[in-house]
Design a protein around this motif. Structure first.
Motif, PDB file in Angstrom:
ATOM      1  N   VAL A  40      23.837  12.986 -44.696  1.00  0.00           N
ATOM      2  CA  VAL A  40      23.508  12.188 -45.868  1.00  0.00           C
ATOM      3  C   VAL A  40      22.429  11.189 -45.474  1.00  0.00           C
ATOM      4  O   VAL A  40      22.589  10.439 -44.498  1.00  0.00           O
ATOM      5  N   ARG A  41      21.324  11.182 -46.215  1.00  0.00           N
ATOM      6  CA  ARG A  41      20.218  10.292 -45.920  1.00  0.00           C
ATOM      7  C   ARG A  41      19.690   9.650 -47.202  1.00  0.00           C
ATOM      8  O   ARG A  41      19.868  10.194 -48.299  1.00  0.00           O
ATOM      9  N   ALA A  42      19.009   8.523 -47.045  1.00  0.00           N
ATOM     10  CA  ALA A  42      18.366   7.861 -48.177  1.00  0.00           C
ATOM     11  C   ALA A  42      16.920   8.339 -48.274  1.00  0.00           C
ATOM     12  O   ALA A  42      16.196   8.368 -47.287  1.00  0.00           O
ATOM     13  N   VAL A  43      16.498   8.718 -49.469  1.00  0.00           N
ATOM     14  CA  VAL A  43      15.129   9.174 -49.690  1.00  0.00           C
ATOM     15  C   VAL A  43      14.174   7.992 -49.580  1.00  0.00           C
ATOM     16  O   VAL A  43      14.376   6.949 -50.208  1.00  0.00           O
ATOM     17  N   THR A  44      13.117   8.139 -48.777  1.00  0.00           N
ATOM     18  CA  THR A  44      12.146   7.057 -48.584  1.00  0.00           C
ATOM     19  C   THR A  44      10.777   7.372 -49.174  1.00  0.00           C
ATOM     20  O   THR A  44       9.976   6.469 -49.401  1.00  0.00           O
ATOM     21  N   ALA A  45      10.464   8.650 -49.402  1.00  0.00           N
ATOM     22  CA  ALA A  45       9.159   9.023 -49.961  1.00  0.00           C
ATOM     23  C   ALA A  45       9.249  10.415 -50.563  1.00  0.00           C
ATOM     24  O   ALA A  45      10.088  11.223 -50.180  1.00  0.00           O
ATOM     25  N   VAL A  46       8.352  10.654 -51.526  1.00  0.00           N
ATOM     26  CA  VAL A  46       8.258  11.964 -52.170  1.00  0.00           C
ATOM     27  C   VAL A  46       6.783  12.330 -52.238  1.00  0.00           C
ATOM     28  O   VAL A  46       5.938  11.491 -52.581  1.00  0.00           O
ATOM     29  N   SER A  47       6.440  13.574 -51.898  1.00  0.00           N
ATOM     30  CA  SER A  47       5.046  14.007 -51.913  1.00  0.00           C
ATOM     31  C   SER A  47       4.503  14.037 -53.338  1.00  0.00           C
ATOM     32  O   SER A  47       5.248  14.072 -54.311  1.00  0.00           O
ATOM     33  N   ALA A  48       3.168  14.031 -53.444  1.00  0.00           N
ATOM     34  CA  ALA A  48       2.524  13.989 -54.761  1.00  0.00           C
ATOM     35  C   ALA A  48       2.878  15.198 -55.612  1.00  0.00           C
ATOM     36  O   ALA A  48       2.989  15.097 -56.837  1.00  0.00           O
ATOM     37  N   ASP A  49       3.070  16.364 -54.968  1.00  0.00           N
ATOM     38  CA  ASP A  49       3.393  17.563 -55.742  1.00  0.00           C
ATOM     39  C   ASP A  49       4.887  17.712 -56.001  1.00  0.00           C
ATOM     40  O   ASP A  49       5.321  18.645 -56.677  1.00  0.00           O
ATOM     41  N   GLY A  50       5.686  16.786 -55.478  1.00  0.00           N
ATOM     42  CA  GLY A  50       7.121  16.829 -55.726  1.00  0.00           C
ATOM     43  C   GLY A  50       7.862  17.860 -54.922  1.00  0.00           C
ATOM     44  O   GLY A  50       9.051  18.101 -55.156  1.00  0.00           O
ATOM     45  N   GLY A  51       7.207  18.481 -53.949  1.00  0.00           N
ATOM     46  CA  GLY A  51       7.860  19.540 -53.199  1.00  0.00           C
ATOM     47  C   GLY A  51       8.473  19.121 -51.885  1.00  0.00           C
ATOM     48  O   GLY A  51       9.306  19.840 -51.332  1.00  0.00           O
ATOM     49  N   THR A  52       8.076  17.947 -51.374  1.00  0.00           N
ATOM     50  CA  THR A  52       8.579  17.502 -50.078  1.00  0.00           C
ATOM     51  C   THR A  52       9.192  16.115 -50.214  1.00  0.00           C
ATOM     52  O   THR A  52       8.588  15.213 -50.807  1.00  0.00           O
ATOM     53  N   VAL A  53      10.368  15.963 -49.655  1.00  0.00           N
ATOM     54  CA  VAL A  53      11.054  14.678 -49.680  1.00  0.00           C
ATOM     55  C   VAL A  53      11.224  14.197 -48.243  1.00  0.00           C
ATOM     56  O   VAL A  53      11.496  14.980 -47.337  1.00  0.00           O
ATOM     57  N   LEU A  60       9.937  22.469 -56.352  1.00  0.00           N
ATOM     58  CA  LEU A  60       9.272  21.191 -56.614  1.00  0.00           C
ATOM     59  C   LEU A  60      10.057  20.306 -57.584  1.00  0.00           C
ATOM     60  O   LEU A  60       9.539  19.884 -58.618  1.00  0.00           O
ATOM     61  N   PRO A  61      11.313  20.002 -57.279  1.00  0.00           N
ATOM     62  CA  PRO A  61      12.125  19.249 -58.242  1.00  0.00           C
ATOM     63  C   PRO A  61      12.090  17.740 -58.050  1.00  0.00           C
ATOM     64  O   PRO A  61      12.678  17.019 -58.839  1.00  0.00           O
ATOM     65  N   PHE A  62      11.422  17.246 -57.000  1.00  0.00           N
ATOM     66  CA  PHE A  62      11.542  15.830 -56.666  1.00  0.00           C
ATOM     67  C   PHE A  62      10.505  14.989 -57.407  1.00  0.00           C
ATOM     68  O   PHE A  62       9.434  15.459 -57.776  1.00  0.00           O
ATOM     69  N   SER A  63      10.835  13.704 -57.611  1.00  0.00           N
ATOM     70  CA  SER A  63       9.907  12.750 -58.223  1.00  0.00           C
ATOM     71  C   SER A  63      10.066  11.413 -57.531  1.00  0.00           C
ATOM     72  O   SER A  63      11.059  11.163 -56.850  1.00  0.00           O
ATOM     73  N   THR A  64       9.082  10.539 -57.712  1.00  0.00           N
ATOM     74  CA  THR A  64       9.130   9.229 -57.057  1.00  0.00           C
ATOM     75  C   THR A  64      10.286   8.377 -57.576  1.00  0.00           C
ATOM     76  O   THR A  64      10.684   7.411 -56.932  1.00  0.00           O
ATOM     77  N   ASP A  65      10.834   8.714 -58.751  1.00  0.00           N
ATOM     78  CA  ASP A  65      11.998   7.992 -59.264  1.00  0.00           C
ATOM     79  C   ASP A  65      13.207   8.155 -58.345  1.00  0.00           C
ATOM     80  O   ASP A  65      14.164   7.381 -58.421  1.00  0.00           O
ATOM     81  N   MET A  66      13.163   9.166 -57.482  1.00  0.00           N
ATOM     82  CA  MET A  66      14.308   9.456 -56.620  1.00  0.00           C
ATOM     83  C   MET A  66      14.280   8.670 -55.308  1.00  0.00           C
ATOM     84  O   MET A  66      15.210   8.786 -54.512  1.00  0.00           O
ATOM     85  N   ILE A  67      13.234   7.893 -55.079  1.00  0.00           N
ATOM     86  CA  ILE A  67      13.191   7.077 -53.867  1.00  0.00           C
ATOM     87  C   ILE A  67      14.361   6.093 -53.879  1.00  0.00           C
ATOM     88  O   ILE A  67      14.576   5.367 -54.843  1.00  0.00           O
ATOM     89  N   GLY A  68      15.117   6.077 -52.802  1.00  0.00           N
ATOM     90  CA  GLY A  68      16.318   5.253 -52.718  1.00  0.00           C
ATOM     91  C   GLY A  68      17.591   6.027 -52.987  1.00  0.00           C
ATOM     92  O   GLY A  68      18.681   5.546 -52.665  1.00  0.00           O
ATOM     93  N   ALA A  69      17.469   7.214 -53.560  1.00  0.00           N
ATOM     94  CA  ALA A  69      18.655   8.034 -53.823  1.00  0.00           C
ATOM     95  C   ALA A  69      19.192   8.631 -52.531  1.00  0.00           C
ATOM     96  O   ALA A  69      18.489   8.708 -51.508  1.00  0.00           O
ATOM     97  N   LEU A  70      20.437   9.053 -52.557  1.00  0.00           N
ATOM     98  CA  LEU A  70      21.046   9.703 -51.391  1.00  0.00           C
ATOM     99  C   LEU A  70      20.951  11.212 -51.541  1.00  0.00           C
ATOM    100  O   LEU A  70      21.282  11.762 -52.594  1.00  0.00           O
ATOM    101  N   ILE A  71      20.475  11.874 -50.476  1.00  0.00           N
ATOM    102  CA  ILE A  71      20.385  13.323 -50.485  1.00  0.00           C
ATOM    103  C   ILE A  71      21.306  13.872 -49.399  1.00  0.00           C
ATOM    104  O   ILE A  71      21.350  13.351 -48.278  1.00  0.00           O
ATOM    105  N   THR A  72      22.083  14.875 -49.745  1.00  0.00           N
ATOM    106  CA  THR A  72      23.059  15.474 -48.829  1.00  0.00           C
ATOM    107  C   THR A  72      22.601  16.887 -48.465  1.00  0.00           C
ATOM    108  O   THR A  72      22.295  17.693 -49.359  1.00  0.00           O
ATOM    109  N   TYR A  73      22.540  17.143 -47.160  1.00  0.00           N
ATOM    110  CA  TYR A  73      22.201  18.483 -46.676  1.00  0.00           C
ATOM    111  C   TYR A  73      23.440  19.090 -46.025  1.00  0.00           C
ATOM    112  O   TYR A  73      24.120  18.428 -45.238  1.00  0.00           O
ATOM    113  N   THR A  74      23.690  20.333 -46.343  1.00  0.00           N
ATOM    114  CA  THR A  74      24.842  21.032 -45.773  1.00  0.00           C
ATOM    115  C   THR A  74      24.368  22.321 -45.097  1.00  0.00           C
ATOM    116  O   THR A  74      23.778  23.187 -45.749  1.00  0.00           O
TER     117      THR A  74
END
Length: 301
Positions: free
Chosen positions: A87-100, A66-80
């Motif tokens: 590489v994608r842009a974050v558009t939403a974060v769940s209330a518990d911070g566990g799903t982006v 559960l490391p995510f927060s709404t401050d990260m909306i717009g950030a780039l996340i890289t999956y390998t």
């Protein structure tokens, strides 16, 4: 009131308010810049994070920590994964911070056609939105670190930041650029703050800016400036309505001009007093020439 009449009244109010915020320059006061349209702003940067995806869909990923927060909306996340990187842009974060949630396409990697479960992820953000009412920067930007050290950031052109990012370097940001973010006209255009080197930790960036006031509404009914300017604002709205109805300035405009002059004089008392240059302009201020004699605008005092 009919719906059309209510709409027309609202137009007069909004236009009258803009007339107060941005009055025409006058011989007495020149161009008017209200002190209350120069608020302080702050942006807190995000330290890069990384980990392993627990489960995923085509546009979401869930993690256990559960490391995510709404401050990260717009950030780039890289999956390998074992076969590709995305590489994608974050558009939403769940209330518990566990799903982006991220944009389904764009940036790099094409369509994600495989599960991201067990894939590694890394998230970093070097571009941040400035306040929605941001108009222009006033003065310098400062950067405060966790050890309470404060430094000034150098404002450079946006192209300079892009050039610097050609070399992957992270650390304490030294340079920033301001750039308008593209808009389709469905919402107010925003400005981006771009950092270089890439942000490596949490920092607090402070600045002062010229605000662009938002329109009044039922949810935001208070104009900027406070109660002390309420009569001047009312006079401006009546003056604008009078002008639209009669197609000429009348008594309400005369009253607005009188109240405006008093408001400007009051507002300028809130600004810091500038005494001018405190050194001899012909000598300069060096260690060898410092004396106990002071000058203001070239006149010894």
């Amino acid at each position: 009131w009919t719906a059309a009449q209510v709409l027309e009244i609202d137009r007069h109010i909004q236009s009258g308010l803009r007339q107060f915020y941005y009055p025409a320059p006058s011989q007495a006061f020149g161009e008017i810049h209200w002190s209350f349209l120069k608020p302080m702003g702050q942006i807190t940067t995000i330290a890069p994070i990384s980990g392993t995806v627990a489960s995923s869909t085509s546009t979401t990923a869930t993690v256990a920590a559960l490391p995510f927060s709404t401050d990260m909306i717009g950030a780039l996340i890289t999956y390998t994964t074992t076969t590709a990187s995305y590489v994608r842009a974050v558009t939403a974060v769940s209330a518990d911070g566990g799903t982006v949630t991220w944009a389904s396409s764009g940036y790099y990697g094409g369509t994600i056609g495989e599960t991201l479960a067990a894939a590694t992820y890394s998230l970093a953000q070097d571009d941040y939105f400035l306040p929605t009412d941001f108009g222009r920067l006033i003065g310098n930007m400062t950067l405060a670190a966790e050890d309470n050290s404060v430094t000034s950031l150098k404002v450079v052109p946006e192209s300079s930041i892009r050039e610097r990012r050609m070399v992957a370097v992270s650390g304490t940001p030294e340079y920033v650029a301001l750039a308008p973010y593209s808009s389709a006209g469905t919402a107010a255009q925003r400005w981006l703050l771009m950092f270089s080197p890439s942000v490596d930790a949490e920092y607090h960036v402070g600045f002062r800016y010229e605000a662009i006031p938002q329109a009044l509404s039922q949810t935001a009914p208070y104009p900027l400036g406070g109660a002390e300017y309420s009569e001047c604002i009312l006079a401006s709205c009546l003056a604008y309505a009078e002008f639209r109805m009669l197609d000429q300035a009348g008594d309400h405009m005369a009253r607005f001009q009188t109240l405006l002059a008093a408001a400007v004089a009051k507002d300028r008392k809130k600004e810091p007093v500038h005494l001018g240059e405190t050194g001899d302009p012909d000598v300069g201020m060096t260690r060898a020439t410092r004396t106990r004699t002071f000058f203001i605008d070239g006149v010894e005092i």
